[in-house]
Design a protein around this motif. Structure first.
Motif, mmCIF file in Angstrom:
data_model
loop_
_atom_site.group_PDB
_atom_site.id
_atom_site.type_symbol
_atom_site.label_atom_id
_atom_site.label_comp_id
_atom_site.label_asym_id
_atom_site.label_seq_id
_atom_site.Cartn_x
_atom_site.Cartn_y
_atom_site.Cartn_z
ATOM 1 N N LYS A 13 0.847 -1.193 0.000
ATOM 2 C CA LYS A 13 0.000 0.000 0.000
ATOM 3 C C LYS A 13 0.880 1.239 0.000
ATOM 4 O O LYS A 13 1.925 1.285 0.648
ATOM 5 C CB LYS A 13 -0.910 0.023 1.237
ATOM 6 N N CYS A 14 0.450 2.255 -0.689
ATOM 7 C CA CYS A 14 1.162 3.521 -0.766
ATOM 8 C C CYS A 14 1.146 4.203 0.602
ATOM 9 O O CYS A 14 0.097 4.288 1.250
ATOM 10 C CB CYS A 14 0.494 4.418 -1.803
ATOM 11 N N MET A 15 2.302 4.689 1.029
ATOM 12 C CA MET A 15 2.371 5.393 2.315
ATOM 13 C C MET A 15 1.722 6.769 2.236
ATOM 14 O O MET A 15 1.334 7.334 3.246
ATOM 15 C CB MET A 15 3.831 5.532 2.759
ATOM 16 N N HIS A 16 1.591 7.294 1.031
ATOM 17 C CA HIS A 16 1.012 8.630 0.849
ATOM 18 C C HIS A 16 -0.520 8.603 0.845
ATOM 19 O O HIS A 16 -1.152 9.356 1.561
ATOM 20 C CB HIS A 16 1.542 9.241 -0.451
ATOM 21 N N CYS A 17 -1.104 7.702 0.027
ATOM 22 C CA CYS A 17 -2.559 7.722 -0.135
ATOM 23 C C CYS A 17 -3.236 6.395 0.192
ATOM 24 O O CYS A 17 -4.451 6.288 0.090
ATOM 25 C CB CYS A 17 -2.915 8.124 -1.559
ATOM 26 N N ARG A 18 -2.446 5.369 0.534
ATOM 27 C CA ARG A 18 -2.941 4.021 0.829
ATOM 28 C C ARG A 18 -3.465 3.293 -0.418
ATOM 29 O O ARG A 18 -4.155 2.291 -0.314
ATOM 30 C CB ARG A 18 -4.022 4.022 1.921
ATOM 31 N N GLY A 19 -3.138 3.793 -1.608
ATOM 32 C CA GLY A 19 -3.506 3.115 -2.847
ATOM 33 C C GLY A 19 -2.675 1.855 -3.033
ATOM 34 O O GLY A 19 -1.690 1.622 -2.334
ATOM 35 N N THR A 20 -3.035 1.043 -4.004
ATOM 36 C CA THR A 20 -2.338 -0.209 -4.284
ATOM 37 C C THR A 20 -1.095 0.059 -5.132
ATOM 38 O O THR A 20 -1.160 0.761 -6.136
ATOM 39 C CB THR A 20 -3.263 -1.187 -5.028
ATOM 40 N N MET A 21 0.022 -0.525 -4.706
ATOM 41 C CA MET A 21 1.280 -0.402 -5.427
ATOM 42 C C MET A 21 1.433 -1.591 -6.374
ATOM 43 O O MET A 21 1.100 -2.719 -6.005
ATOM 44 C CB MET A 21 2.457 -0.390 -4.451
ATOM 45 N N VAL A 22 1.910 -1.320 -7.590
ATOM 46 C CA VAL A 22 2.163 -2.383 -8.558
ATOM 47 C C VAL A 22 3.596 -2.270 -9.049
ATOM 48 O O VAL A 22 4.169 -1.182 -9.090
ATOM 49 C CB VAL A 22 1.187 -2.334 -9.757
ATOM 50 N N LYS A 23 4.173 -3.421 -9.420
ATOM 51 C CA LYS A 23 5.522 -3.406 -9.967
ATOM 52 C C LYS A 23 5.492 -2.793 -11.353
ATOM 53 O O LYS A 23 4.607 -3.085 -12.149
ATOM 54 C CB LYS A 23 6.095 -4.822 -10.035
ATOM 55 N N GLY A 24 6.468 -1.945 -11.605
ATOM 56 C CA GLY A 24 6.575 -1.297 -12.900
ATOM 57 C C GLY A 24 7.941 -0.659 -13.015
ATOM 58 O O GLY A 24 8.912 -1.157 -12.441
ATOM 59 N N THR A 25 8.017 0.441 -13.727
ATOM 60 C CA THR A 25 9.250 1.200 -13.836
ATOM 61 C C THR A 25 8.939 2.673 -13.666
ATOM 62 O O THR A 25 7.801 3.103 -13.857
ATOM 63 C CB THR A 25 9.952 0.984 -15.192
ATOM 64 N N ALA A 26 9.978 3.427 -13.317
ATOM 65 C CA ALA A 26 9.827 4.866 -13.144
ATOM 66 C C ALA A 26 11.158 5.533 -13.466
ATOM 67 O O ALA A 26 12.214 4.930 -13.323
ATOM 68 C CB ALA A 26 9.409 5.191 -11.713
ATOM 69 N N PRO A 27 11.102 6.785 -13.880
ATOM 70 C CA PRO A 27 12.351 7.502 -14.117
ATOM 71 C C PRO A 27 12.985 7.921 -12.794
ATOM 72 O O PRO A 27 12.310 8.046 -11.775
ATOM 73 C CB PRO A 27 11.912 8.726 -14.920
ATOM 74 N N PHE A 28 14.295 8.128 -12.835
ATOM 75 C CA PHE A 28 15.030 8.650 -11.681
ATOM 76 C C PHE A 28 15.926 9.755 -12.200
ATOM 77 O O PHE A 28 16.593 9.608 -13.220
ATOM 78 C CB PHE A 28 15.884 7.556 -11.036
#
Length: 81
Positions: A13-28
């Motif tokens: 669960k997301c610490m910010h909004c409690r939404g569901t987290m899924v595996k993916g990719t993101a920029p850094f």
């Protein structure tokens, strides 16, 4: 072990909004003195609700290794000048 342990992935669960987290990719991206680093696609957990990104330990370790290498290399460049 029984069937009760099969197909049970941990739901993050997301610490910010409690939404569901899924595996993916993101920029850094990081801007430091002497260089700018952008990685377009880093493995991450991404919140489906708010888009918050969490990198796992392995990704963080890899990013830190890259940053250390860049700091070592840019230090050598500035030492020459």
């Amino acid at each position: 072990m029984g069937k009760r342990f099969q197909n049970k992935e941990k739901i993050m669960k997301c610490m910010h909004c409690r939404g569901t987290m899924v595996k993916g990719t993101a920029p850094f991206q990081i801007d430091k003195k002497g260089y700018h680093l952008t990685l377009d696609s880093v493995p991450a957990w991404v919140c489906q609700q708010c888009g918050e990104v969490y990198f796992d330990e392995q990704a963080v370790d890899s990013i830190q290794d890259i940053i250390k290498t860049l700091e070592d290399r840019t230090g050598k460049l500035t030492a020459v000048a």
